[in-house]
Design a protein around this motif. Sequence first.
Motif, PDB file in Angstrom:
ATOM      1  N   VAL A  77       0.911  -1.135  -0.220  1.00 52.13           N
ATOM      2  CA  VAL A  77       0.051  -0.664   0.303  1.00 52.13           C
ATOM      3  C   VAL A  77       1.004   1.004   0.014  1.00 52.13           C
ATOM      4  O   VAL A  77       0.466   2.237  -1.372  1.00 52.13           O
ATOM      5  N   GLU A  78       1.784   1.517   0.937  1.00 50.64           N
ATOM      6  CA  GLU A  78       2.952   2.330   0.966  1.00 50.64           C
ATOM      7  C   GLU A  78       3.412   1.936  -0.238  1.00 50.64           C
ATOM      8  O   GLU A  78       4.026   3.661  -1.008  1.00 50.64           O
ATOM      9  N   ALA A  79       3.705   1.643  -0.875  1.00 53.27           N
ATOM     10  CA  ALA A  79       4.621   1.389  -2.633  1.00 53.27           C
ATOM     11  C   ALA A  79       3.313   2.277  -3.991  1.00 53.27           C
ATOM     12  O   ALA A  79       4.146   2.473  -4.424  1.00 53.27           O
ATOM     13  N   ALA A  80       2.504   2.196  -3.451  1.00 52.94           N
ATOM     14  CA  ALA A  80       1.862   2.178  -4.608  1.00 52.94           C
ATOM     15  C   ALA A  80       0.981   3.575  -4.171  1.00 52.94           C
ATOM     16  O   ALA A  80       1.182   4.579  -5.340  1.00 52.94           O
ATOM     17  N   VAL A  81       1.058   4.404  -3.030  1.00 51.98           N
ATOM     18  CA  VAL A  81       1.122   5.557  -2.425  1.00 51.98           C
ATOM     19  C   VAL A  81       2.655   6.389  -2.715  1.00 51.98           C
ATOM     20  O   VAL A  81       2.713   7.564  -3.827  1.00 51.98           O
ATOM     21  N   ALA A  82       3.626   6.511  -2.714  1.00 44.29           N
ATOM     22  CA  ALA A  82       4.544   5.922  -3.375  1.00 44.29           C
ATOM     23  C   ALA A  82       4.806   6.635  -4.525  1.00 44.29           C
ATOM     24  O   ALA A  82       5.021   7.591  -5.322  1.00 44.29           O
ATOM     25  N   LEU A  83       4.378   5.004  -5.115  1.00 43.93           N
ATOM     26  CA  LEU A  83       4.649   5.117  -6.956  1.00 43.93           C
ATOM     27  C   LEU A  83       3.573   5.992  -7.602  1.00 43.93           C
ATOM     28  O   LEU A  83       3.942   6.987  -8.503  1.00 43.93           O
ATOM     29  N   CYS A  84       1.818   6.430  -6.908  1.00 41.40           N
ATOM     30  CA  CYS A  84       0.960   7.409  -7.439  1.00 41.40           C
ATOM     31  C   CYS A  84       2.030   8.688  -7.185  1.00 41.40           C
ATOM     32  O   CYS A  84       2.218   9.451  -8.144  1.00 41.40           O
ATOM     33  N   GLN A  85       2.709   9.466  -6.803  1.00 42.95           N
ATOM     34  CA  GLN A  85       3.019  10.480  -6.626  1.00 42.95           C
ATOM     35  C   GLN A  85       4.104  10.800  -7.558  1.00 42.95           C
ATOM     36  O   GLN A  85       5.227  11.769  -7.779  1.00 42.95           O
ATOM     37  N   THR A  86       5.373   9.480  -7.475  1.00 42.70           N
ATOM     38  CA  THR A  86       5.688   9.666  -8.338  1.00 42.70           C
ATOM     39  C   THR A  86       6.378   9.501  -9.566  1.00 42.70           C
ATOM     40  O   THR A  86       6.635  10.833 -10.383  1.00 42.70           O
ATOM     41  N   ASN A  87       5.118   8.993  -9.760  1.00 38.71           N
ATOM     42  CA  ASN A  87       4.574   9.240 -11.715  1.00 38.71           C
ATOM     43  C   ASN A  87       3.984  10.696 -11.518  1.00 38.71           C
ATOM     44  O   ASN A  87       3.899  11.102 -12.815  1.00 38.71           O
ATOM     45  N   TYR A  88       2.933  10.918 -10.619  1.00 37.33           N
ATOM     46  CA  TYR A  88       2.853  12.292 -11.395  1.00 37.33           C
ATOM     47  C   TYR A  88       3.882  13.520 -11.331  1.00 37.33           C
ATOM     48  O   TYR A  88       2.691  14.583 -12.358  1.00 37.33           O
ATOM     49  N   SER A  89       4.982  13.329 -10.862  1.00 36.67           N
ATOM     50  CA  SER A  89       6.003  14.247 -10.972  1.00 36.67           C
ATOM     51  C   SER A  89       6.657  13.741 -12.545  1.00 36.67           C
ATOM     52  O   SER A  89       7.627  15.331 -13.396  1.00 36.67           O
ATOM     53  N   LEU A  90       7.440  12.306 -13.374  1.00 32.71           N
ATOM     54  CA  LEU A  90       7.359  12.230 -14.096  1.00 32.71           C
ATOM     55  C   LEU A  90       6.756  12.796 -15.400  1.00 32.71           C
ATOM     56  O   LEU A  90       5.577  13.311 -15.815  1.00 32.71           O
ATOM     57  N   VAL A  91       7.925  13.618 -16.336  1.00 33.07           N
ATOM     58  CA  VAL A  91       7.198  14.348 -18.128  1.00 33.07           C
ATOM     59  C   VAL A  91       6.761  12.734 -18.300  1.00 33.07           C
ATOM     60  O   VAL A  91       5.828  13.832 -19.351  1.00 33.07           O
ATOM     61  N   ASP A  92       7.143  11.577 -18.391  1.00 31.29           N
ATOM     62  CA  ASP A  92       6.933  10.405 -19.485  1.00 31.29           C
ATOM     63  C   ASP A  92       7.103   9.471 -18.683  1.00 31.29           C
ATOM     64  O   ASP A  92       7.749   9.294 -17.693  1.00 31.29           O
ATOM     65  N   GLY A  93       6.464   8.333 -19.195  1.00 29.32           N
ATOM     66  CA  GLY A  93       6.407   6.680 -18.637  1.00 29.32           C
ATOM     67  C   GLY A  93       5.965   6.931 -17.524  1.00 29.32           C
ATOM     68  O   GLY A  93       5.337   8.180 -16.630  1.00 29.32           O
ATOM     69  N   SER A  94       6.155   5.390 -16.705  1.00 29.95           N
ATOM     70  CA  SER A  94       5.647   5.433 -15.221  1.00 29.95           C
ATOM     71  C   SER A  94       6.280   3.986 -14.540  1.00 29.95           C
ATOM     72  O   SER A  94       6.208   3.145 -15.605  1.00 29.95           O
ATOM     73  N   PHE A  95       5.989   4.135 -13.334  1.00 31.45           N
ATOM     74  CA  PHE A  95       5.649   2.736 -12.566  1.00 31.45           C
ATOM     75  C   PHE A  95       4.608   1.932 -12.478  1.00 31.45           C
ATOM     76  O   PHE A  95       3.785   2.974 -12.152  1.00 31.45           O
ATOM     77  N   GLU A  96       4.476   1.003 -12.343  1.00 29.03           N
ATOM     78  CA  GLU A  96       4.144   0.101 -11.981  1.00 29.03           C
ATOM     79  C   GLU A  96       3.947  -0.946 -11.089  1.00 29.03           C
ATOM     80  O   GLU A  96       5.037  -1.180 -10.987  1.00 29.03           O
ATOM     81  N   LEU A  97       2.898  -1.362 -10.111  1.00 29.96           N
ATOM     82  CA  LEU A  97       2.771  -1.953  -8.820  1.00 29.96           C
ATOM     83  C   LEU A  97       1.939  -3.479  -9.547  1.00 29.96           C
ATOM     84  O   LEU A  97       0.726  -2.621  -9.560  1.00 29.96           O
ATOM     85  N   ASP A  98       2.334  -4.380  -9.053  1.00 27.85           N
ATOM     86  CA  ASP A  98       1.459  -5.360  -9.254  1.00 27.85           C
ATOM     87  C   ASP A  98       1.484  -6.215  -7.767  1.00 27.85           C
ATOM     88  O   ASP A  98       1.848  -6.109  -7.067  1.00 27.85           O
TER      89      ASP A  98
END
Length: 157
Positions: A77-98
């Motif tokens: 759950v922490e990873a999902a929140v962290a990756l959501c914020q990380t993705n928001y800051s990226l210009v392109d591409g995204s991290f995905e969590l299974d």
Amino acid sequence: MANEKQLKDAKKVYDTLCAALDANDWKYKKHDDDLVITFLTRGDDIPMQFIVAIDADRQLVRMLSPLPFKFVEEKRVEAAVALCQTNYSLVDGSFELDLSDGEVSFKLTSSFKDCLISADLLKFMVMYACVVVDKYNDSLLMLNTGKLSLDEYFEKI
């Protein structure tokens, strides 16, 4: 199923990608039958794996970099929140969590439908993906192992 033109266009992009990597002395493995290349590289810390697939059916260049660890169940759950914020800051591409197994990958795509993709764009994709994965992989690993709290992760990034 890809038609003859789509296959021809995909092969052209694949050849352009290989030529761009060759021009920059990258070491990689070709999978000609699947129009896929794979390579490993090392940034400042953790080794990084990349898979670049030329998708003839969808007319896409698909780049994927699975991180070399999986989030433990209690940190997902922490990873999902962290990756959501990380993705928001990226210009392109995204991290995905299974969420089912904790696997994290960075994904970057570009379409070549009805257009040509230059060697410069492919080189940019490779370099950008390497920079992004290298920037975040160690912080994500520390979040997973409890060496960083979620608040510390946000401060760090």
